[in-house]
Design a protein around this motif. Structure first.
Motif, PDB file in Angstrom:
ATOM      1  N   ARG A  50       0.862  -1.185   0.000  1.00 51.17           N
ATOM      2  CA  ARG A  50       0.000   0.000   0.000  1.00 51.17           C
ATOM      3  C   ARG A  50       0.896   1.232   0.000  1.00 51.17           C
ATOM      4  O   ARG A  50       2.065   1.148   0.358  1.00 51.17           O
ATOM      5  CB  ARG A  50      -0.868   0.045   1.254  1.00 51.17           C
ATOM      6  N   ASN A  51       0.318   2.390  -0.305  1.00 51.83           N
ATOM      7  CA  ASN A  51       1.086   3.617  -0.128  1.00 51.83           C
ATOM      8  C   ASN A  51       1.004   4.030   1.347  1.00 51.83           C
ATOM      9  O   ASN A  51       0.304   3.399   2.136  1.00 51.83           O
ATOM     10  CB  ASN A  51       0.640   4.722  -1.092  1.00 51.83           C
ATOM     11  N   PHE A  52       1.726   5.087   1.718  1.00 50.02           N
ATOM     12  CA  PHE A  52       1.779   5.513   3.110  1.00 50.02           C
ATOM     13  C   PHE A  52       0.385   5.824   3.659  1.00 50.02           C
ATOM     14  O   PHE A  52       0.037   5.425   4.762  1.00 50.02           O
ATOM     15  CB  PHE A  52       2.684   6.749   3.238  1.00 50.02           C
ATOM     16  N   TYR A  53      -0.424   6.535   2.887  1.00 53.90           N
ATOM     17  CA  TYR A  53      -1.742   6.965   3.353  1.00 53.90           C
ATOM     18  C   TYR A  53      -2.677   5.772   3.554  1.00 53.90           C
ATOM     19  O   TYR A  53      -3.392   5.699   4.551  1.00 53.90           O
ATOM     20  CB  TYR A  53      -2.344   7.971   2.364  1.00 53.90           C
ATOM     21  N   GLU A  54      -2.660   4.835   2.610  1.00 60.16           N
ATOM     22  CA  GLU A  54      -3.477   3.619   2.752  1.00 60.16           C
ATOM     23  C   GLU A  54      -2.989   2.778   3.927  1.00 60.16           C
ATOM     24  O   GLU A  54      -3.788   2.184   4.645  1.00 60.16           O
ATOM     25  CB  GLU A  54      -3.415   2.795   1.465  1.00 60.16           C
ATOM     26  N   SER A  55      -1.673   2.744   4.123  1.00 58.89           N
ATOM     27  CA  SER A  55      -1.101   1.988   5.241  1.00 58.89           C
ATOM     28  C   SER A  55      -1.542   2.579   6.574  1.00 58.89           C
ATOM     29  O   SER A  55      -1.933   1.853   7.495  1.00 58.89           O
ATOM     30  CB  SER A  55       0.427   1.982   5.148  1.00 58.89           C
ATOM     31  N   ASP A  56      -1.492   3.904   6.675  1.00 62.01           N
ATOM     32  CA  ASP A  56      -1.927   4.582   7.895  1.00 62.01           C
ATOM     33  C   ASP A  56      -3.406   4.304   8.151  1.00 62.01           C
ATOM     34  O   ASP A  56      -3.797   3.984   9.271  1.00 62.01           O
ATOM     35  CB  ASP A  56      -1.667   6.092   7.784  1.00 62.01           C
TER      36      ASP A  56
END
Length: 191
Positions: A50-56
């Protein structure tokens, strides 16, 4: 003469009950389901990219946050755990970022604290690479094996993809054995 003995007996009984209650305390430390205790926190690896935002957002959906690292003791424990849980994974998102910062200060999004312990991978940080931090291991390949170095921090573009590590604090439960020393129970056994 009877009253002093009765008062003394009552005080001894009360003290015995209090001592027993203190001796009957136990603290239990647990992690939520699917999380593993590593150092003084509970961690979960998700190898979906995932990207950082999806991971968060994913970690928050679990009532967790992305990984933050306080000190070398914590990092060493994580580096001992990662080869067991995800042996061939060289990179993971952390909560570290400098979103909105013009300076080079990084913050842990999961805690809101400034990242003071920054164990950089060789050649890092490279601010032109992005604003978010991953745990990155160098990969060495031979014809027979793949070797990963210890994971250290590296800068990455927040919109690129990587697996992630979520964290939650340890959950502490205190149990106490409470007895009513003046109560007696009679067991009735059927004949």
């Amino acid at each position: 003469m009877f009253w002093p003995k009765l008062v003394c007996f009552a005080l001894v009984a009360l003290a015995y009950g209090q001592l027993y209650q203190v001796a009957g305390e136990e603290t239990i430390v647990v992690c939520p389901t699917n999380f593993t205790q590593v150092a003084d926190k509970c961690l979960l690896v998700d190898t979906k990219w995932r990207n950082f935002y999806e991971s968060d957002r994913y970690c928050r959906s679990l009532n967790a946050g992305l990984l933050s690292i306080k000190n070398s003791i914590e990092l060493n424990a994580i580096n001992e755990w990662l080869p067991i849980i995800a042996p061939y994974q060289p990179e993971f998102w952390t909560a570290g970022n400098k979103l909105g910062e013009t300076r080079s200060d990084y913050y842990w999004q999961s805690t809101g604290e400034q990242a003071l312990y920054l164990p950089w991978q060789a050649g890092q940080p490279t601010p032109a690479s992005g604003d978010c931090l991953t745990l990155l291991a160098n990969v060495t390949m031979t014809t027979e094996e793949v070797f990963l170095s210890v994971h250290r921090l590296a800068v990455k573009n927040c919109t690129q993809w990587a697996p992630l590590i979520c964290q939650v604090p340890l959950q502490y439960f205190k149990t106490q054995l409470c007895l009513n020393t003046s109560a007696f129970f009679e067991a009735k056994i059927p004949a």
